[in-house]
Write an enzyme that holds these catalytic residues in place. Structure first.
Site, PDB file in Angstrom:
ATOM      1  N   ASP A  54      13.615 -17.049  65.172  1.00  0.00           N
ATOM      2  CA  ASP A  54      14.104 -17.902  64.352  1.00  0.00           C
ATOM      3  C   ASP A  54      15.494 -19.087  64.657  1.00  0.00           C
ATOM      4  O   ASP A  54      16.007 -18.153  65.041  1.00  0.00           O
ATOM      5  CB  ASP A  54      14.505 -17.110  62.628  1.00  0.00           C
ATOM      6  CG  ASP A  54      13.566 -16.480  62.026  1.00  0.00           C
ATOM      7  OD1 ASP A  54      12.826 -17.021  62.532  1.00  0.00           O
ATOM      8  OD2 ASP A  54      14.095 -15.691  61.112  1.00  0.00           O
ATOM      9  N   ASP A  94       3.421 -14.956  52.377  1.00  0.00           N
ATOM     10  CA  ASP A  94       4.876 -14.175  52.411  1.00  0.00           C
ATOM     11  C   ASP A  94       3.791 -13.380  51.498  1.00  0.00           C
ATOM     12  O   ASP A  94       3.565 -13.788  50.301  1.00  0.00           O
ATOM     13  CB  ASP A  94       5.521 -15.102  51.802  1.00  0.00           C
ATOM     14  CG  ASP A  94       5.995 -16.194  52.885  1.00  0.00           C
ATOM     15  OD1 ASP A  94       6.434 -15.598  54.185  1.00  0.00           O
ATOM     16  OD2 ASP A  94       7.687 -16.902  52.770  1.00  0.00           O
TER      17      ASP A  94
END
Lengths: 254, 198
Positions: free
Chosen positions: A131, A12
């Site tokens: 997702d 990330d």
């Protein structure tokens, strides 16, 4: 030998730094993305993913610079996702140094973005990031980092993304993400059987065994890992050794 | 001329070139250039046709200089052709309209496998030790030469065994991405450059 099963390391990135935290809160700086990516390559990672979670326009500009510096040091594939809205964004990110671009919310808003990107750059660099979360007995697609529910069924949506030009599906189980209870094998298997493009499983890895299971039983082509590496629970070497011992075809680090 | 060996990478205007440029740039004796004009790209000691993009788009960018490039390659210009670049050596492609360079008679066809594109690391089946043994592939299409004599390595995806390396004159075409194949891939690129310098 045949095509090897891949271990993909996800970092990330926020405002040009690798951060770590729980569901986007309590973020903590863990280092320079260029250095960390190169280190994971040296340890035997097959690919790197940068997920940009910058909140600002300045942060995104920084990411392009990070991509450029990474591509000059990294000699394995780099995928960049987060905030890619249009084919022009795809062009910019590829030009900066990514080999593949992951598109999530933008494709839900306007699926043609997948076709446009595939026509210009080839399907192999277009990754549909999906997702999914179980809602009332079926897997529903969520956008905006898991915050916004849609009406889309995740399996149907994966098929549609493939038809639209996606060359890979990066499938994250929101239910399992960060849990370390193992990948969602049912979700992964259902999507992997529904499409012909490779499926990368994400969300829930807690141990090497989980990686092996999602490939063997979940029929994933690749497994994405993040937290368990960054927290030192395991290493790339240990994960790949476990994959090899389970008779999965894997690449030896040079 | 400044005495340096010039390596020109043809730029189709698509995709990441950084890793390739970095792999080619082996030091002070070499100048790596990017060129979008196919005829100007031939004013060089060696040519690289890189591997990112779609066939029709790239064929269109090459079209104006295709005959000159074909002659240069067949005339012995050292050329490294990667993935799509290798496919452009052939006559045409199932991926879309447009003419390839026609350097090697044959066609580009879709992979015959369930999982397409082929994305990941696969074996380069060859006795040539200069080639990486395992390399990174990202392709939906593969080359089918009319005459298999030009094939120097094969790779197998599911049950489809295809030409992963071809050679003609001083040109080598590879279906994998050496610039993404970690250490072994980078050494392969550097061997190509060193071969041009000598």
């Amino acid at each position: 030998m045949t095509l090897t099963r891949r271990l993909i390391v996800c970092l990330d990135v926020r405002d040009g730094r690798v951060v770590k935290g729980t569901r986007f809160v309590n973020l903590r700086d863990v280092g320079d993305p260029v250095e960390l990516a190169a280190r994971y390559e040296a340890e035997g990672a097959d690919e790197i993913v940068f997920l940009d979670i910058s909140a600002s326009v300045e942060g995104r500009g920084t990411l392009l610079d990070v991509a450029r510096r990474t591509a000059e040091k990294l000699f394995i594939p780099l995928t960049i996702g987060g905030g890619v809205r249009s084919a022009a964004d795809v062009a910019q990110v590829l030009r900066a140094g990514a080999d593949k671009v992951a598109i999530n919310s933008a494709a839900v808003l306007r699926p043609a973005v997948l076709e446009e990107a595939a026509a210009m750059f080839g399907a192999q660099c277009v990754v549909s990031s999906i997702d999914a979360k179980m809602v009332d007995g079926s897997w529903r697609v969520f956008t905006n980092g898991g915050r916004t529910a849609t009406d889309l069924d995740a399996v149907e949506w994966a098929r549609k993304c493939e038809r639209r030009g996606a060359g890979e599906i990066l499938l994250t189980s929101i239910d399992r993400d960060g849990s370390r209870d193992g990948y969602d094998l049912d979700l992964t298997r259902t999507v992997a059987d529904a499409v012909s493009v490779p499926v990368i499983a994400s969300g829930g890895a807690g141990a090497a065994r989980d990686v092996v299971e999602v490939i063997q039983s979940g029929r994933a082509d690749a497994a994405l890992v993040a937290g368990i590496l960054h927290d030192g629970v395991t290493t790339v070497y240990e994960l790949k050794t476990c994959m090899r011992e389970a008779s999965l075809p894997v690449r030896d680090a040079a | 001329m400044n005495g340096k060996t010039i390596i020109t990478v043809f730029d189709y205007g698509a995709g990441n070139m950084h890793s390739l440029l970095k792999a080619l740039d082996i030091g002070a004796d070499v100048e790596v250039r990017l060129q979008t004009d196919p005829e100007a790209a031939l004013e060089t000691d060696a040519l690289v046709l890189p591997g990112v993009g779609a066939f029709s788009n790239a064929a269109g960018r090459l079209a104006s200089g295709a005959p000159a490039m074909r002659d240069a390659i067949l005339g012995g210009l050292p050329t490294l052709c990667i993935c799509l670049g290798m496919q452009l050596l052939f006559d045409d492609s199932e991926e879309g309209p447009g003419a390839g360079l026609g350097v090697i008679p044959g066609h580009v066809r879709r992979l015959r496998a369930k999982r397409v594109p082929q994305i990941g690391w696969n074996e380069v089946e060859s006795l040539d030790e200069a080639l990486p043994q395992v390399a990174y592939f990202a392709n939906s299409y593969v080359c089918d030469p009319d005459d298999p004599d030009c094939i120097t390595a094969y790779t197998t995806h599911e049950r489809d065994r295809f030409a992963s390396v071809v050679t003609v004159a001083n040109t080598i075409g590879v279906q994998f991405h050496p610039e993404k194949s970690s250490r072994a891939g980078v050494s392969f690129v550097r061997d190509f450059v060193n071969g041009v310098i000598r």
